[in-house]
Design a protein around this motif. Structure first.
Motif, PDB file in Angstrom:
ATOM      1  N   CYS A   9       0.833  -1.199   0.000  1.00 51.07           N
ATOM      2  CA  CYS A   9       0.000   0.000   0.000  1.00 51.07           C
ATOM      3  C   CYS A   9       0.874   1.258   0.000  1.00 51.07           C
ATOM      4  O   CYS A   9       0.637   2.198  -0.768  1.00 51.07           O
ATOM      5  CB  CYS A   9      -0.927  -0.021   1.212  1.00 51.07           C
ATOM      6  SG  CYS A   9      -2.101   1.342   1.220  1.00 51.07           S
ATOM      7  N   CYS A  13       1.206   4.307  -2.901  1.00 47.48           N
ATOM      8  CA  CYS A  13       0.990   5.714  -2.546  1.00 47.48           C
ATOM      9  C   CYS A  13       2.243   6.553  -2.776  1.00 47.48           C
ATOM     10  O   CYS A  13       2.173   7.646  -3.340  1.00 47.48           O
ATOM     11  CB  CYS A  13       0.508   5.829  -1.106  1.00 47.48           C
ATOM     12  SG  CYS A  13      -1.154   5.174  -0.902  1.00 47.48           S
ATOM     13  N   ARG A  14       3.395   6.043  -2.361  1.00 49.64           N
ATOM     14  CA  ARG A  14       4.653   6.774  -2.589  1.00 49.64           C
ATOM     15  C   ARG A  14       4.940   6.900  -4.085  1.00 49.64           C
ATOM     16  O   ARG A  14       5.380   7.952  -4.545  1.00 49.64           O
ATOM     17  CB  ARG A  14       5.822   6.062  -1.902  1.00 49.64           C
ATOM     18  CG  ARG A  14       5.965   6.397  -0.443  1.00 49.64           C
ATOM     19  CD  ARG A  14       7.298   5.948   0.136  1.00 49.64           C
ATOM     20  NE  ARG A  14       7.774   4.660  -0.330  1.00 49.64           N
ATOM     21  CZ  ARG A  14       7.552   3.495   0.277  1.00 49.64           C
ATOM     22  NH1 ARG A  14       6.857   3.441   1.385  1.00 49.64           N
ATOM     23  NH2 ARG A  14       8.023   2.372  -0.230  1.00 49.64           N
ATOM     24  N   SER A  16       2.784   6.963  -6.520  1.00 44.28           N
ATOM     25  CA  SER A  16       1.843   7.947  -7.069  1.00 44.28           C
ATOM     26  C   SER A  16       2.295   9.365  -6.750  1.00 44.28           C
ATOM     27  O   SER A  16       2.293  10.243  -7.615  1.00 44.28           O
ATOM     28  CB  SER A  16       0.441   7.723  -6.511  1.00 44.28           C
ATOM     29  OG  SER A  16      -0.059   6.491  -6.908  1.00 44.28           O
ATOM     30  N   ASN A  17       2.667   9.593  -5.503  1.00 46.44           N
ATOM     31  CA  ASN A  17       3.123  10.926  -5.102  1.00 46.44           C
ATOM     32  C   ASN A  17       4.389  11.326  -5.845  1.00 46.44           C
ATOM     33  O   ASN A  17       4.520  12.456  -6.317  1.00 46.44           O
ATOM     34  CB  ASN A  17       3.367  10.976  -3.590  1.00 46.44           C
ATOM     35  CG  ASN A  17       2.079  10.866  -2.809  1.00 46.44           C
ATOM     36  OD1 ASN A  17       0.993  11.159  -3.299  1.00 46.44           O
ATOM     37  ND2 ASN A  17       2.184  10.410  -1.577  1.00 46.44           N
ATOM     38  N   CYS A 161      -2.660   9.811 -10.781  1.00 51.78           N
ATOM     39  CA  CYS A 161      -2.011   9.490  -9.501  1.00 51.78           C
ATOM     40  C   CYS A 161      -3.020   9.535  -8.360  1.00 51.78           C
ATOM     41  O   CYS A 161      -2.993   8.677  -7.469  1.00 51.78           O
ATOM     42  CB  CYS A 161      -0.845  10.442  -9.249  1.00 51.78           C
ATOM     43  SG  CYS A 161       0.541  10.138 -10.375  1.00 51.78           S
ATOM     44  N   HIS A 162      -3.936  10.489  -8.407  1.00 47.70           N
ATOM     45  CA  HIS A 162      -5.001  10.542  -7.399  1.00 47.70           C
ATOM     46  C   HIS A 162      -5.859   9.273  -7.483  1.00 47.70           C
ATOM     47  O   HIS A 162      -6.244   8.701  -6.462  1.00 47.70           O
ATOM     48  CB  HIS A 162      -5.861  11.793  -7.598  1.00 47.70           C
ATOM     49  CG  HIS A 162      -7.052  11.845  -6.711  1.00 47.70           C
ATOM     50  ND1 HIS A 162      -6.969  12.160  -5.369  1.00 47.70           N
ATOM     51  CD2 HIS A 162      -8.361  11.586  -6.955  1.00 47.70           C
ATOM     52  CE1 HIS A 162      -8.175  12.096  -4.833  1.00 47.70           C
ATOM     53  NE2 HIS A 162      -9.034  11.750  -5.776  1.00 47.70           N
ATOM     54  N   ARG A 165      -3.986   6.433  -5.840  1.00 52.06           N
ATOM     55  CA  ARG A 165      -3.988   6.579  -4.377  1.00 52.06           C
ATOM     56  C   ARG A 165      -5.355   6.222  -3.806  1.00 52.06           C
ATOM     57  O   ARG A 165      -5.455   5.586  -2.755  1.00 52.06           O
ATOM     58  CB  ARG A 165      -3.587   8.004  -3.977  1.00 52.06           C
ATOM     59  CG  ARG A 165      -2.104   8.268  -4.117  1.00 52.06           C
ATOM     60  CD  ARG A 165      -1.695   9.602  -3.508  1.00 52.06           C
ATOM     61  NE  ARG A 165      -2.372  10.749  -4.076  1.00 52.06           N
ATOM     62  CZ  ARG A 165      -1.935  11.449  -5.120  1.00 52.06           C
ATOM     63  NH1 ARG A 165      -0.809  11.119  -5.722  1.00 52.06           N
ATOM     64  NH2 ARG A 165      -2.619  12.478  -5.560  1.00 52.06           N
ATOM     65  N   LYS A 166      -6.412   6.600  -4.501  1.00 51.75           N
ATOM     66  CA  LYS A 166      -7.773   6.272  -4.062  1.00 51.75           C
ATOM     67  C   LYS A 166      -7.985   4.755  -4.086  1.00 51.75           C
ATOM     68  O   LYS A 166      -8.604   4.199  -3.166  1.00 51.75           O
ATOM     69  CB  LYS A 166      -8.795   6.985  -4.955  1.00 51.75           C
ATOM     70  CG  LYS A 166     -10.233   6.691  -4.621  1.00 51.75           C
ATOM     71  CD  LYS A 166     -10.689   7.463  -3.411  1.00 51.75           C
ATOM     72  CE  LYS A 166     -12.178   7.334  -3.214  1.00 51.75           C
ATOM     73  NZ  LYS A 166     -12.557   6.426  -2.162  1.00 51.75           N
ATOM     74  N   ALA A 168      -5.671   2.522  -3.634  1.00 50.74           N
ATOM     75  CA  ALA A 168      -4.916   2.010  -2.484  1.00 50.74           C
ATOM     76  C   ALA A 168      -5.713   2.187  -1.202  1.00 50.74           C
ATOM     77  O   ALA A 168      -5.801   1.274  -0.378  1.00 50.74           O
ATOM     78  CB  ALA A 168      -3.567   2.722  -2.376  1.00 50.74           C
ATOM     79  N   GLU A 169      -6.311   3.349  -1.030  1.00 50.88           N
ATOM     80  CA  GLU A 169      -7.120   3.610   0.169  1.00 50.88           C
ATOM     81  C   GLU A 169      -8.302   2.652   0.244  1.00 50.88           C
ATOM     82  O   GLU A 169      -8.592   2.092   1.302  1.00 50.88           O
ATOM     83  CB  GLU A 169      -7.618   5.052   0.163  1.00 50.88           C
ATOM     84  CG  GLU A 169      -6.539   6.074   0.383  1.00 50.88           C
ATOM     85  CD  GLU A 169      -7.031   7.501   0.158  1.00 50.88           C
ATOM     86  OE1 GLU A 169      -8.262   7.714   0.010  1.00 50.88           O
ATOM     87  OE2 GLU A 169      -6.172   8.402   0.115  1.00 50.88           O
ATOM     88  N   PRO A 179      -3.284   5.067   3.892  1.00 47.27           N
ATOM     89  CA  PRO A 179      -1.998   5.692   3.581  1.00 47.27           C
ATOM     90  C   PRO A 179      -1.963   7.167   3.958  1.00 47.27           C
ATOM     91  O   PRO A 179      -2.940   7.803   4.111  1.00 47.27           O
ATOM     92  CB  PRO A 179      -1.848   5.521   2.084  1.00 47.27           C
ATOM     93  CG  PRO A 179      -3.124   4.998   1.571  1.00 47.27           C
ATOM     94  CD  PRO A 179      -3.977   4.635   2.735  1.00 47.27           C
TER      95      PRO A 179
END
Length: 179
Positions: A9, A13-14, A16-17, A161-162, A165-166, A168-169, A179
């Protein structure tokens, strides 16, 4: 929750950021490395998208194991893999088409230098990209006619990327891991 699930996870997230921030210069829509030709720029973007897809693929395996379902590390189609997991859990999978579109976009950017050489299928005259112009729920994904170039903006990458991340959440939240 396993350590591997937390790591998977965090990696998504990393990644994507990092991808959202790294590619662009801080104050413009220009690519950070101006010496990149458009063909190389397309490959750099495609590789970033490929990495995000791979991180998601690994996360899906860890989430499967967390739900006592079998992992399928050999299954490379991430869109289908996520759909299968959600089907097994009785969850909806509204993002399937977007993941498929991201895969087609990524392949076009990498193998065709961003020039659309074919549509979504044999009869299609346009390629659906994995992002939409503008923000907000319910916006249709952008379509580019065959023969046109894919133009990827900073907002497009930030949207993708958002989206990752979504995902992953959503996948990690049943385990109390946000995350």
């Amino acid at each position: 929750m396993t350590t591997e699930l937390a790591r998977a996870c965090a990696a998504l997230c990393r990644g994507s950021n990092f991808f959202a921030a790294w590619l662009w210069s801080s104050d413009t829509d220009a690519v950070r490395a101006p010496s990149l030709t458009s063909e190389h720029r397309s490959k750099v973007i495609a590789n970033g998208l490929r990495e995000l897809d791979r991180f998601l693929n690994i996360l899906i395996d860890e989430v499967s194991l967390g739900h006592s379902l079998p992992a399928r590390p050999g299954q490379r189609n991430t869109a289908n893999k996520l759909r299968n997991l959600r089907d097994a859990l009785g969850l909806p999978h509204e993002d399937h088409e977007r993941l498929l579109a991201l895969g087609r976009s990524r392949e076009c950017l990498f193998h065709c230098g961003g020039m659309v050489s074919r549509g979504d299928n044999r009869q299609a005259r346009a390629l659906t990209l994995g992002w939409s112009k503008g923000e907000g729920a319910g916006r249709a994904l952008t379509r580019v006619p065959v023969g046109s170039a894919i133009v990827v903006s900073r907002a497009d990458i930030e949207s993708v990327c958002h989206f990752y991340r979504k995902l992953a959440e959503d996948l990690a939240s049943p385990f109390g891991l946000l995350p």
